[in-house]
Scaffold this active site. Structure first.
Site, PDB file in Angstrom:
ATOM      1  N   PRO A  16      78.580  51.675  77.619  1.00 11.19           N
ATOM      2  CA  PRO A  16      78.885  51.925  76.209  1.00 11.19           C
ATOM      3  C   PRO A  16      79.480  53.318  76.030  1.00 11.19           C
ATOM      4  O   PRO A  16      78.950  54.296  76.545  1.00 11.19           O
ATOM      5  CB  PRO A  16      77.520  51.798  75.531  1.00 11.19           C
ATOM      6  CG  PRO A  16      76.521  52.098  76.606  1.00 11.19           C
ATOM      7  CD  PRO A  16      77.128  51.577  77.872  1.00 11.19           C
ATOM      8  N   MET A  17      80.575  53.386  75.279  1.00 15.15           N
ATOM      9  CA  MET A  17      81.220  54.672  74.999  1.00 15.15           C
ATOM     10  C   MET A  17      81.685  54.669  73.548  1.00 15.15           C
ATOM     11  O   MET A  17      82.469  53.800  73.142  1.00 15.15           O
ATOM     12  CB  MET A  17      82.411  54.902  75.936  1.00 15.15           C
ATOM     13  CG  MET A  17      82.043  55.083  77.396  1.00 15.15           C
ATOM     14  SD  MET A  17      83.497  55.271  78.474  1.00 15.15           S
ATOM     15  CE  MET A  17      84.058  53.548  78.554  1.00 15.15           C
ATOM     16  N   ALA A  18      81.201  55.639  72.790  1.00 17.60           N
ATOM     17  CA  ALA A  18      81.562  55.729  71.374  1.00 17.60           C
ATOM     18  C   ALA A  18      83.067  55.920  71.234  1.00 17.60           C
ATOM     19  O   ALA A  18      83.670  56.759  71.913  1.00 17.60           O
ATOM     20  CB  ALA A  18      80.817  56.876  70.710  1.00 17.60           C
ATOM     21  N   CYS A 100      73.008  59.425  75.463  1.00 19.23           N
ATOM     22  CA  CYS A 100      74.128  60.186  74.908  1.00 19.23           C
ATOM     23  C   CYS A 100      73.778  61.670  74.825  1.00 19.23           C
ATOM     24  O   CYS A 100      72.755  62.038  74.247  1.00 19.23           O
ATOM     25  CB  CYS A 100      74.497  59.655  73.531  1.00 19.23           C
ATOM     26  SG  CYS A 100      75.891  60.547  72.788  1.00 19.23           S
ATOM     27  N   ASN A 200      74.816  54.881  87.148  1.00 19.98           N
ATOM     28  CA  ASN A 200      75.952  55.278  86.333  1.00 19.98           C
ATOM     29  C   ASN A 200      76.286  56.731  86.644  1.00 19.98           C
ATOM     30  O   ASN A 200      75.413  57.531  86.937  1.00 19.98           O
ATOM     31  CB  ASN A 200      75.585  55.092  84.847  1.00 19.98           C
ATOM     32  CG  ASN A 200      76.675  55.493  83.882  1.00 19.98           C
ATOM     33  OD1 ASN A 200      76.411  56.047  82.825  1.00 19.98           O
ATOM     34  ND2 ASN A 200      77.921  55.206  84.195  1.00 19.98           N
ATOM     35  N   GLY A 201      77.593  57.040  86.587  1.00 17.80           N
ATOM     36  CA  GLY A 201      78.013  58.422  86.782  1.00 17.80           C
ATOM     37  C   GLY A 201      78.995  58.598  87.920  1.00 17.80           C
ATOM     38  O   GLY A 201      78.642  58.366  89.089  1.00 17.80           O
ATOM     39  N   ASP A 202      80.232  58.950  87.592  1.00 17.38           N
ATOM     40  CA  ASP A 202      81.269  59.292  88.577  1.00 17.38           C
ATOM     41  C   ASP A 202      81.682  58.133  89.474  1.00 17.38           C
ATOM     42  O   ASP A 202      82.183  58.354  90.575  1.00 17.38           O
ATOM     43  CB  ASP A 202      80.825  60.473  89.444  1.00 17.38           C
ATOM     44  CG  ASP A 202      80.625  61.751  88.661  1.00 17.38           C
ATOM     45  OD1 ASP A 202      80.969  61.769  87.467  1.00 17.38           O
ATOM     46  OD2 ASP A 202      80.115  62.730  89.248  1.00 17.38           O
ATOM     47  N   GLY A 224      82.141  53.747  83.252  1.00 15.87           N
ATOM     48  CA  GLY A 224      82.550  54.172  81.926  1.00 15.87           C
ATOM     49  C   GLY A 224      83.932  54.776  81.909  1.00 15.87           C
ATOM     50  O   GLY A 224      84.936  54.080  81.769  1.00 15.87           O
TER      51      GLY A 224
END
EC number: 1.3.1.-
Length: 328
Positions: A16-18, A100, A200-202, A224
């Site tokens: 999820p990304m705003a 977030c 999650n991450g990179d 993401g």
């Protein structure tokens, strides 16, 4: 990998990304191979549920199942109500945002700010799980700061409360998106709980995806920022994990088809004026990190109408096919 009764295959999830994971982008990433796509975070404040922004974020008509909706807030009762409301409007999985790091979110004691208050975390996840009959997942970071990496404790709280799966970004709130993600805490969380854990991450390439799975033992991955302008990363990663082979980069004509379809969806979903504006950032992401595509940024800046945006995009990609043109 399963989340409740839902089979997530492949276990590759659009994070999820705003301002990014709206319905057009979620649908595109699912077509490009994502096993699940999580919505932008939706507010738990009922006073805002009928705003234009919230109505767009809660629109799931025609979206392939399972539909996962992320909710954000700090009050257990309000979050429970928000979960019920979203299930009534199509959500099949509820995801709670405790990851977030944005100041405007943390300043109202939501997002990753909640990781400072473990008793409140317990009250929130318990209230939301009890409120709905669909699976509830949780997105966290490894802790509030590097001196307080309490991800393992939060994970155990979540599991005991009935959380169905846990996504962990390999940074603390204090790290924001700076430096490199660390995966040791995710590995420790995976060892500490029995529910599915998603790393999650990179994760920006098929090789990195395999390495993160090896380092963490995670059941799946969230991707993401690497999907911005490159939604086909999901099929690339899935193919590599299954076969060990790297898929060829999509040729310019395929990228053009993908992008034109995305533009059409944005224009239809938001209307022409807002759709053209929102499409500009996606056009910029498609051109990022490609020096030969610097000219494509003129499309971002020049187009004022849907027809012009589409025409300039077609013309740009047609120029790439011309003799002597640089490949995209």
């Amino acid at each position: 990998m399963r989340i409740g009764s839902h089979d997530i295959s492949p276990p590759l999830i659009l994070a999820p990304m705003a301002g990014v994971t709206d319905k057009p982008f979620r649908q595109l990433c699912k077509r490009m191979g994502a096993g699940l796509a999580v919505s932008e975070m939706t507010t738990s404040d009922p006073r805002l549920w009928n705003t234009r922004k919230s109505l767009h974020r809660m629109d799931h008509v025609g979206e392939p199942a399972p539909i996962s909706v992320q909710i954000a807030g700090y009050d257990p009762a309000m979050l429970a109500d928000a979960a019920r409301y979203n299930v009534e409007h199509g959500a099949q999985i509820i995801d709670i945002n405790m990851g977030c790091p944005a100041k405007k979110v943390c300043n109202v004691y939501a997002g990753s700010a909640l990781l400072q208050d473990e008793p409140l975390v317990e009250r929130i996840v318990t209230a939301v799980v009890k409120a709905v009959d669909v699976p509830v997942t949780l997105k966290i970071r490894t802790g509030w700061n590097r001196a307080n990496r309490n991800g393992v404790t939060i994970a155990r709280i979540a599991e005991n409360a009935g959380i169905a799966a846990l996504a962990v970004h390999g940074r603390t709130r204090a790290d924001l998106y700076e430096g490199d993600a660390e995966y040791e805490t995710i590995a420790a969380i995976k060892q500490a709980v029995r529910i599915p854990v998603l790393a999650n991450g990179d994760i920006d390439s098929p090789a990195k995806a395999r390495e993160v799975l090896r380092l963490t033992g995670a059941d799946g991955l969230l991707i993401g920022r690497a999907a911005q302008g490159r939604p086909w990363i999901f099929r690339e990663v899935a193919h590599y994990l299954q076969t060990g082979q790297i898929l060829a980069t999509p040729p310019p004509d395929e990228v053009c088809r993908i992008l034109l379809g995305h533009l059409d969806a944005l224009h239809a979903f938001y209307g022409e004026v807002q759709g053209v504006r929102i499409a500009r950032k996606h056009l910029g992401w498609y051109a990022k990190d490609r020096p030969e595509n610097a000219a494509f940024r003129t499309v971002v800046n020049r187009a004022e109408s849907a027809a012009e945006q589409i025409r300039l995009t077609r013309e740009y990609f047609a120029s790439l096919q011309a003799p002597g043109a640089l490949a995209a």
